[in-house]
Design a protein around this motif. Structure first.
Motif, PDB file in Angstrom:
ATOM      1  N   UNK A 135       0.830  -1.207   0.000  1.00  0.00           N
ATOM      2  CA  UNK A 135       0.000   0.000   0.000  1.00  0.00           C
ATOM      3  C   UNK A 135       0.866   1.259   0.000  1.00  0.00           C
ATOM      4  N   UNK A 193       2.015   1.820  -3.387  1.00  0.00           N
ATOM      5  CA  UNK A 193       1.003   2.333  -4.277  1.00  0.00           C
ATOM      6  C   UNK A 193       0.614   3.765  -3.935  1.00  0.00           C
ATOM      7  N   UNK A 194       0.739   4.102  -2.647  1.00  0.00           N
ATOM      8  CA  UNK A 194       0.516   5.493  -2.247  1.00  0.00           C
ATOM      9  C   UNK A 194       1.559   6.404  -2.893  1.00  0.00           C
ATOM     10  N   UNK A 201       0.887   6.970  -6.574  1.00  0.00           N
ATOM     11  CA  UNK A 201      -0.452   7.463  -6.897  1.00  0.00           C
ATOM     12  C   UNK A 201      -0.444   8.792  -7.652  1.00  0.00           C
ATOM     13  N   UNK A 258      -3.001   8.245 -12.603  1.00  0.00           N
ATOM     14  CA  UNK A 258      -4.309   8.792 -12.284  1.00  0.00           C
ATOM     15  C   UNK A 258      -5.102   7.826 -11.395  1.00  0.00           C
ATOM     16  N   UNK A 259      -5.493   8.283 -10.217  1.00  0.00           N
ATOM     17  CA  UNK A 259      -6.170   7.370  -9.295  1.00  0.00           C
ATOM     18  C   UNK A 259      -7.480   6.849  -9.870  1.00  0.00           C
ATOM     19  N   UNK A 260      -8.113   7.670 -10.688  1.00  0.00           N
ATOM     20  CA  UNK A 260      -9.414   7.287 -11.192  1.00  0.00           C
ATOM     21  C   UNK A 260      -9.310   6.030 -12.048  1.00  0.00           C
ATOM     22  N   UNK A 292      -8.973   2.771  -9.878  1.00  0.00           N
ATOM     23  CA  UNK A 292      -9.921   2.179  -8.949  1.00  0.00           C
ATOM     24  C   UNK A 292     -11.354   2.054  -9.408  1.00  0.00           C
ATOM     25  N   UNK A 293     -11.738   2.748 -10.444  1.00  0.00           N
ATOM     26  CA  UNK A 293     -13.109   2.520 -10.884  1.00  0.00           C
ATOM     27  C   UNK A 293     -13.086   1.348 -11.829  1.00  0.00           C
ATOM     28  N   UNK A 294     -14.069   0.515 -11.676  1.00  0.00           N
ATOM     29  CA  UNK A 294     -14.054  -0.653 -12.547  1.00  0.00           C
ATOM     30  C   UNK A 294     -14.872  -0.392 -13.800  1.00  0.00           C
ATOM     31  N   UNK A 295     -15.879   0.450 -13.680  1.00  0.00           N
ATOM     32  CA  UNK A 295     -16.669   0.770 -14.859  1.00  0.00           C
ATOM     33  C   UNK A 295     -16.487   2.252 -15.116  1.00  0.00           C
ATOM     34  N   UNK A 307     -17.922   3.987 -17.568  1.00  0.00           N
ATOM     35  CA  UNK A 307     -18.802   4.402 -18.672  1.00  0.00           C
ATOM     36  C   UNK A 307     -19.658   5.607 -18.319  1.00  0.00           C
ATOM     37  N   UNK A 335      -6.083   3.665   3.613  1.00  0.00           N
ATOM     38  CA  UNK A 335      -5.153   2.625   3.180  1.00  0.00           C
ATOM     39  C   UNK A 335      -5.032   1.526   4.233  1.00  0.00           C
ATOM     40  N   UNK A 349      -5.806  -2.803   4.205  1.00  0.00           N
ATOM     41  CA  UNK A 349      -4.814  -3.844   4.493  1.00  0.00           C
ATOM     42  C   UNK A 349      -5.217  -4.738   5.662  1.00  0.00           C
ATOM     43  N   UNK A 390     -11.938   6.663  -4.666  1.00  0.00           N
ATOM     44  CA  UNK A 390     -12.659   6.921  -5.907  1.00  0.00           C
ATOM     45  C   UNK A 390     -13.296   8.305  -5.859  1.00  0.00           C
ATOM     46  N   UNK A 415     -10.653  11.094  -5.974  1.00  0.00           N
ATOM     47  CA  UNK A 415     -10.040  11.224  -7.291  1.00  0.00           C
ATOM     48  C   UNK A 415     -10.987  11.863  -8.299  1.00  0.00           C
ATOM     49  N   UNK A 416     -12.250  11.413  -8.286  1.00  0.00           N
ATOM     50  CA  UNK A 416     -13.215  11.960  -9.241  1.00  0.00           C
ATOM     51  C   UNK A 416     -13.464  13.432  -9.014  1.00  0.00           C
ATOM     52  N   UNK A 434     -10.724  15.613 -10.185  1.00  0.00           N
ATOM     53  CA  UNK A 434     -10.793  15.788 -11.639  1.00  0.00           C
ATOM     54  C   UNK A 434     -11.819  16.850 -12.002  1.00  0.00           C
ATOM     55  N   UNK A 462     -22.171   3.643  -9.561  1.00  0.00           N
ATOM     56  CA  UNK A 462     -21.971   2.415 -10.342  1.00  0.00           C
ATOM     57  C   UNK A 462     -21.159   1.390  -9.567  1.00  0.00           C
ATOM     58  N   UNK A 509     -20.523  -3.680  -8.274  1.00  0.00           N
ATOM     59  CA  UNK A 509     -19.384  -4.553  -7.952  1.00  0.00           C
ATOM     60  C   UNK A 509     -19.039  -4.554  -6.486  1.00  0.00           C
TER      61      UNK A 509
END
Lengths: 479, 333
Positions: free
Chosen positions: A458, A461-462, A465, A469-471, A474-477, A479, B144, B148, B213, B216-217, B220, B255, B259
């Motif tokens: 971790x 990855x921190x 980061x 781009x973190x986005x 971590x987002x799986x979709x 769309x 974080x 873990x 998430x 980060x979003x 942006x 969304x 998941x």
């Protein structure tokens, strides 16, 4: 080049450096463990109760004695080979071993066991005897034992206890009870029957009767175990003698309920955890990247098939299915790793597809295509390098979740019994009720180690980061 | 909108068929079947079944027919009679067993999802608007850390600690004194007390990722031109933040329902096991170990179907909240 940025982020930020150092230390330790442990450690040592028979059960680590003030006897074990003195007495040769043992204030050991190995004799079977010389110079004859003599039709020289060591649990042995009975009568004029003595063998051996009631007060000081063998011939004798005084505290990490040395199991878990983390992360990330690239760049049927496939795999509740597959195929670490790989790629495949879709319409790719590059060349030479940073980041990010997933499976009792892991140690601790009895040394260290290894990844990855781009991570979709 | 929902639902049909096939394969996969397992058990305890008796059992449970016939029989039962089959191990219908367990599983999973949103969204917004502040670092650190720590470890340690501190054992759904009582206000409060710990643990499991998430979003979004324009115009900072960027950055979070649900179901198995909750997780584990295959296959199927429905719901919610998705879906047609 983004890959270089990742390298800088790891080497030049404190967080990245800390992560790298911690990982390096773990890798070095793992290599040492792999080199120094026997290959079949799991089956032959860890899962074999006989190996741990001399250890105290569920004993806390030895250093606890410095933390709390309770008197505890540390586990004590000694092996002697050659006798210290040999003297002739009549027709016999008496070999003696003097083994000193110190009892601290109030810390009476929990049990006493004697193990004799490799007895050899020509005609007459040797006699074995153990005497305890106490600090007040009183002597207790703890045990006398005659090694089994020649059987009918057997020819000398005879060998006994080469494969099956002679192990006598002195604190529960009938002959010890009767000799203690004699000792109490002679020394203190106390009459006790065997049933009264049985639960208090250790208190009697290492204590003196209390004047006020029929209890025994522990006597601290220097004790000596005098072990003797009486043999006839010059070459008769024993290979080694081992004495164990079971303590209430054991080694660096304590023991579990069947006496396993937790320090050994915990160390062995480190390379296992790292291998699981790295292998699962590397392979599942590779699969996800390749499929994502194919899906995004090739499009058409390939795209539809891969997208539907990842939809399905991503929507299956993984853990129930894992339980199933492991039950059917059998708990085997390779299978566990394989299943974890098979179920961790879809998220990345979807992300990579979106990225590749963007790239495909870029001027660079258009230019390369119009120069006549093949599809493979475009993907390999021009798209892959752009995805590389995400690929690396994803490896680091997937590793801890793989380690946690394996721990979870082991905790469900589906771990590979031939390869001890931290999850399995935790499971044993939970199943035997160790948590609620307060065996913290059984639960906390493996838990902390899982957290430690996971947080190393971790940290890495921190550190990277800000570069990636973190986005997209971590987002799986998207769309 | 209606057309969109209908289209998405129709797309689910092949996936649902596939899930049912996979679930049935799971029922079929293990070597041997329940009847042979039982016969062996009886034999081990000294009772010898004669051939006729064994054959009668095999016939009764339909194990003499080919697999596809049994699949059709099973599916027909589910679709037309809503009958998932018989649990050999419990001697009850699967419906009955799931009727006891599934509501609790759903309550825990959905409340845990809400818990993780309630925690993650405000923290994500704060972390994004106060990037690199002390609190942001602290939240990042804990986020974080949360990623873990295995849930079962957290459950074990917290349960033990709470027990040690307050003498209240957060195990099971009810305390012993309420176990056989009829439902009352006290019993309900007791149940809520038992639910707090599992909800927090399962909820926190997804929180770390969700915070990242959201943060980060929103970061942006905040960099986009329209935010600068609105600021230049003098729009109140709070109004601006919640009217556009927060709404925009919520989309991926919504969304995540799809998941996150399988993840919660998975995490729930371990936590329920540790805390002794009667949910579907431990039931499934026992069913698998005892080769109680109709029960096990049904649970896997229902969990998968619920997950698919969760994904559908999140897509519909997304379309409802973000008109652009509706338009692009209509355009694609």
């Amino acid at each position: 080049m983004r890959v270089r940025q990742i390298r800088d982020a790891l080497l030049k930020t404190p967080v990245g450096l800390l992560g790298l150092l911690s990982l390096a230390a773990q890798v070095v330790l793992s290599i040492w463990v792999v080199v120094s442990y026997p290959d079949d450690f799991g089956n032959r040592v860890w899962s074999n109760p006989i190996h741990w028979v001399d250890n105290p059960k569920a004993a806390p680590p030895a250093w606890i004695r410095r933390v709390d003030s309770q008197p505890r006897a540390e586990h004590w074990q000694t092996v002697r080979g050659e006798p210290e003195t040999v003297e002739e007495k009549g027709r016999n040769l008496i070999a003696s071993w003097n083994i000193p043992y110190i009892v601290e204030e109030g810390a009476v050991p929990a049990f006493l066991a004697l193990t004799v190995r490799d007895v050899r004799f020509e005609e007459r079977a040797p006699l074995l005897a153990l005497t305890l010389i106490r600090p007040d110079e009183t002597r207790v004859s703890v045990m006398r034992h005659a090694v089994r003599g020649p059987r009918e039709g057997e020819e000398g020289p005879y060998e006994r206890h080469f494969d099956d060591p002679l192990r006598i649990q002195l604190s529960a042995d009938e002959s010890t009870l009767s000799s203690l009975q004699e000792f109490l009568a002679e020394e203190y004029g106390l009459q006790m029957d065997a049933e009264e003595i049985r639960p208090r063998v250790m208190d009697i051996l290492f204590g003196v009767p209390d004047a006020t009631d029929d209890g025994f007060v522990p006597m601290a000081g220097e004790y000596t175990f005098l072990f003797q063998t009486a043999t006839r011939a010059e070459d008769d004798g024993i290979g080694s003698v081992e004495l164990v005084a079971g303590g209430d505290a054991f080694g660096r990490m304590g023991t579990d309920s069947i006496g396993r040395d937790l320090a050994q199991g915990l160390l062995y878990g480190l390379p296992t955890a790292l291998v699981i983390g790295v292998v699962v992360a590397l392979l599942s990330t590779s699969i996800g990247t390749v499929l994502g690239m194919a899906s995004g760049y090739l499009g058409g049927t390939a795209d539809t098939v891969i997208q539907r496939l990842s939809d399905i795999v991503a929507n299956i509740p993984v853990l129930p299915l894992l339980i199933f597959l492991l039950f059917i195929i059998g708990p085997n670490l390779t299978v566990i790793i394989g299943i974890l790989i098979a179920f961790s790629w879809p998220g990345l495949a979807i992300q990579v597809r979106v990225m590749v879709l963007h790239m495909r319409s870029s001027q660079l790719i258009e230019a390369v295509q119009s120069l006549g590059s093949s599809r493979w060349r475009v993907m390999y030479r021009h798209i892959l390098p752009q995805i590389m940073p995400y690929f690396l980041a994803q490896i680091i990010f997937t590793a801890p979740s793989a380690i946690l997933a394996e721990a979870g499976l082991s905790f469900l009792g589906l771990g590979d019994p031939s390869i001890p892991t931290w999850g399995q140690i935790l499971e044993a601790g939970f199943r035997t009720g160790g948590v609620y009895v307060g065996y913290w040394w059984w639960i906390v260290p493996p838990g902390l180690l899982i957290v430690l290894v996971a947080s190393t990844f971790m940290l890495l990855s921190l550190a990277i980061e800000p570069v990636v781009n973190p986005r997209l991570r971590q987002t799986r979709r998207a769309d | 909108m209606v057309a969109y929902i209908v289209r998405r639902s129709v797309m689910l049909i092949p996936i649902l068929v596939l899930i049912s096939l996979v679930s049935f394969a799971i029922i079929e996969l293990p070597p041997g079947d329940w009847v042979t397992y039982q016969i062996e058990n009886l034999r081990a305890s000294g009772i010898e079944l004669n051939e006729d008796e064994a054959e009668r059992l095999v016939k009764m449970y339909g194990f003499d027919q080919p697999a596809w016939k049994r699949y059709i029989r099973w599916m027909r039962g589910i679709l037309f009679k809503f009958n998932f089959g018989w649990s050999f191990q419990w001697g009850k219908t699967v419906n009955e067993l799931l009727g006891e367990r599934l509501p609790l599983t759903l309550v825990i999973s959905i409340s845990a999802l809400i818990v993780s949103w309630i925690i993650a969204i405000p923290i994500g917004i704060y972390s994004a608007t106060h990037q690199y502040s002390v609190l942001d670092y602290i939240f990042t650190f804990f986020g974080f850390l949360g990623l873990t720590i295995p849930t079962f470890l957290l459950a074990m340690v917290l349960a033990w600690y709470i027990f040690k501190l307050t003498e209240f054992a957060p195990l099971g759904l009810f305390s012993i004194e309420y176990m056989d009582e009829p439902m009352s206000m006290e019993k309900f409060i007791d149940m809520l007390k038992h639910l707090v710990l599992p909800l927090i643990i399962i909820g926190l499991n997804g929180t770390g990722a969700l915070i990242r998430v959201m943060r980060g979003n929103l970061l942006d979004e905040l960099k986009k031109q329209y935010v600068i324009t609105a600021r230049a115009k003098g729009v109140n900072e709070m109004q601006l933040l919640f009217k556009y960027p927060v709404r925009m950055s919520m989309n991926p979070v919504i969304s995540t329902i799809g998941w996150i649900l399988p993840g919660i179901f998975s995490g729930e198995v371990l936590v329920s096991l540790v805390l002794g909750l009667q949910t579907t997780g431990p039931l499934l584990l026992r069913a698998v170990l005892a080769q109680d295959m109709f029960l096990a296959g049904s649970i896997v199927m229902i969990l998968s179907v619920l997950t698919v429905i969760g994904t559908l719901l999140s897509d519909i919610l997304l379309a409802a909240l973000d008109p652009r998705i509706r338009y692009s879906a209509a355009a694609a047609r």
